[in-house]
Motif scaffolding. Structure first.
Motif, short mmCIF file in Angstrom:
data_model
loop_
_atom_site.label_atom_id
_atom_site.label_comp_id
_atom_site.label_asym_id
_atom_site.label_seq_id
_atom_site.Cartn_x
_atom_site.Cartn_y
_atom_site.Cartn_z
N LEU A 25 46.90 21.75 71.16
CA LEU A 25 48.31 22.16 71.11
C LEU A 25 48.52 23.27 70.09
CD1 LEU A 25 50.25 18.77 71.27
CD2 LEU A 25 50.30 20.59 72.99
N LEU A 26 47.95 23.11 68.89
CA LEU A 26 48.15 24.11 67.84
C LEU A 26 47.41 25.40 68.14
CD1 LEU A 26 47.97 21.76 64.72
CD2 LEU A 26 49.99 22.84 65.72
N SER A 27 46.53 25.39 69.13
CA SER A 27 45.86 26.62 69.58
C SER A 27 46.61 27.28 70.72
CB SER A 27 44.42 26.31 70.02
OG SER A 27 43.67 25.80 68.95
N GLY A 28 47.78 26.73 71.06
CA GLY A 28 48.62 27.36 72.07
C GLY A 28 48.40 26.87 73.48
N ASP A 52 50.11 19.12 61.87
CA ASP A 52 51.07 20.17 61.50
C ASP A 52 51.05 20.40 59.99
OD1 ASP A 52 52.25 21.21 63.79
OD2 ASP A 52 53.58 19.51 64.01
N TYR A 55 47.73 22.10 58.90
CA TYR A 55 47.65 23.52 59.22
C TYR A 55 48.58 24.35 58.34
CZ TYR A 55 44.56 23.42 63.28
OH TYR A 55 43.46 23.31 64.11
N ARG A 66 53.09 26.96 70.00
CA ARG A 66 52.49 25.67 70.33
C ARG A 66 52.60 25.39 71.83
NH1 ARG A 66 54.34 20.02 67.63
NH2 ARG A 66 53.80 21.19 65.75
N TYR A 145 41.26 18.07 64.31
CA TYR A 145 42.07 19.27 64.09
C TYR A 145 41.65 20.04 62.84
CZ TYR A 145 44.71 15.80 61.31
OH TYR A 145 45.07 14.81 60.44
#
Length: 499
Positions: A25-28, A52, A55, A66, A145
């Motif tokens: 998710l945090l990589s898009g 979250d 990061y 996201r 993550y």
């Protein structure tokens, strides 16, 4: 979005599955999740919240927008349109084979299927699949993550290009995929950990030490070495100038001594389990699992940042991997919307005070103010063309003077932003004034007046900036010249404020 991958499915959302979900998710990437556990949404949500936070501590590089998180009621719905499917169900061969068969039947033919197994052979997992060539082991480490390593293991039917593609995709999301040449039970990492774990259990059972002492022995000694160099490179240094051959010649004979019990299996009876449980409870000192996870994440972020500074700033190990990933994030990032035509200071950075930035009073510690000012400087330099490509050509701006004023307090969780006004420049010098504002109140938290010199990094001497850099600076400086000189510019330490 990553090239070739836009949608991911995660089957299983526990400790490892939740970590995968957060990483994707945090990589898009859009992630569809299937997990029949009644608390799956809560568990994944808590893992994502910690990710979250981690990061936010880890990097100022702009993450892509996201991805969308969707919980599905059926496995088929989750995997139908996915480019990468990550299975993270409990470590039982019969269960994994059944789930993987369902995934294989429902997934698109070109989709990659990775299993998070810690030790099951991929050849066994492939049995009965219609398209076994796209299945492989993708064994990560917790927290997924933050820790970048993934062991990639193919089975007898895995196509070589499957592992090549998987490694490239992992690299694009800041992970390090290592291809294991032969499939063995427990692969490489868990083989090493199992040996240490087995000996640790014997030390506790035999009453040599308790769990806290054993953990202290690891974290205050070789654990620190292993964080930045692996086993063999560490022992090469231990061999002195003669290197690894001398080390093996000197300490190799010790392997025949009865120091360890690696060939004996400890009996994990109820008494030993209870002893370890009691000691572990005492060691935790009342901290919840989520508390321990947050402490772990902060420590890992600090270690990664230290490794970024290794090898004279080039980065070392996982720190270099983080630096390379951040550079990719910056290169892919959409430039911030800045009105370069307006005669107003440039708003360059929006940030938030996170837990690693505060001191014992709950206030942002002093060097973090300078970090925010430095991040603002970097944003200006990128705006005028002094980016990584420019620096790699051997030129950059160096800060030679800073005057910082603390006018307010920044506290944990507070949202901040910065503005920068160019005061003057010439071919070698760049002089500007920066404010840090509290987003909620618009009050000034701190200011910094700074002078930078353009430098030839090889000779260490000043030199004129490139014409294209000066051409970008000129119109900005002209517009800022009509703005009133900011209060505090030109002050020195101890100077009385103007009445």
């Amino acid at each position: 979005m990553l090239k070739g991958v836009s949608s991911v499915a995660c089957v299983g959302g526990g400790v490892i599955g939740g970590g995968w979900i957060a990483r994707f998710l945090l990589s898009g990437l859009n992630v569809r999740v299937y997990d029949p556990h009644p608390e799956a949404k809560r568990i994944v949500g808590e893992v994502l919240s910690n990710a979250d936070r981690a990061y936010g501590l880890l990097t100022m590089a702009p993450l892509p927008p996201r991805g969308t998180l969707t919980f599905c009621t059926t496995l088929q719905d989750a995997v139908a349109d996915a480019d990468w499917i990550q299975e993270s169900v409990p470590e039982r061969l019969d269960l994994k084979k059944r789930v993987l068969a369902d995934i294989d039947a429902a997934a698109r033919p070109e989709a990659l299927i990775g299993s998070s197994t810690s030790g099951l052979l991929p050849s066994d997992l492939q049995t009965g699949l219609t398209r076994p060539e796209r299945l492989f082991v993708a064994h990560p480490y917790n927290p997924v993550y933050l820790l970048p390593l993934v062991e990639l293991v193919g089975g007898r039917s895995t196509a070589p290009e499957t592992l090549v593609n998987a490694k490239a995709i992992l690299e694009s999301i800041g992970m390090k995929g290592v291809v294991i040449d032969k499939e063995i039970e427990a692969f490489v990492g868990d083989r090493l950990l199992e040996a240490l774990w087995r000996e640790a259990l014997w030390l506790i059972k035999d009453g040599i030490c308790d769990t806290e002492t054993l953990d202290d022995v690891i974290r205050y000694s070789f654990g620190l070495r292993w964080a930045q160099m692996g086993l063999f490179e560490t022992y090469r240094i231990a061999g002195g100038e003669a290197g690894m051959r001398h080390f093996l010649g000197q300490f190799g004979p010790c392997l025949s001594l009865p120091w360890t019990k690696l060939t004996d299996v400890v009996d994990l009876d109820e008494a030993l389990i209870e002893r370890i449980g009691v000691q572990s409870d005492s060691q935790a000192a009342g901290r919840s699992i989520r508390d321990l996870e947050r402490i772990r994440d902060e420590n890992l972020v600090g270690i990664l940042h230290a490794l970024q500074a290794g090898d004279a700033g080039a980065g070392w190990g996982a720190g270099k991997l983080l630096t390379d990933f951040e550079q990719k994030l910056w290169s892919r990032a959409t430039p911030p919307t800045i009105d370069l035509e307006a005669a107003t200071p440039l708003r360059l950075i929006d940030t938030r005070v996170n837990a690693a930035w505060v001191d014992y009073n709950g206030h942002m510690t002093e060097h973090r103010y300078l970090q925010v000012f430095g991040d603002t400087t970097d944003a200006l330099l990128r705006l005028i063309g002094v980016d990584m490509a420019y620096i790699e050509q051997g030129h950059s701006y160096y800060t030679v003077e800073t005057h910082l004023r603390h006018l307010g307090e920044a506290k944990l969780g507070q949202s901040l932003y910065t503005t920068l006004q160019i005061l003057s420049y010439d071919s070698k010098r760049l002089h500007f004034f920066t404010h840090i504002y509290d987003l909620a109140t618009q009050c000034v938290i701190a200011t910094a007046e700074q002078m930078l010199l353009h430098v030839d990094m090889v000779s260490g001497r000043t030199c004129p900036a490139a014409d294209e850099v000066l051409a970008r600076l000129a119109p900005l400086a002209q517009r800022h010249a009509v703005i009133a000189t900011p209060e505090g510019a030109g002050r020195h330490v101890g100077q009385k404020a103007r009445q």
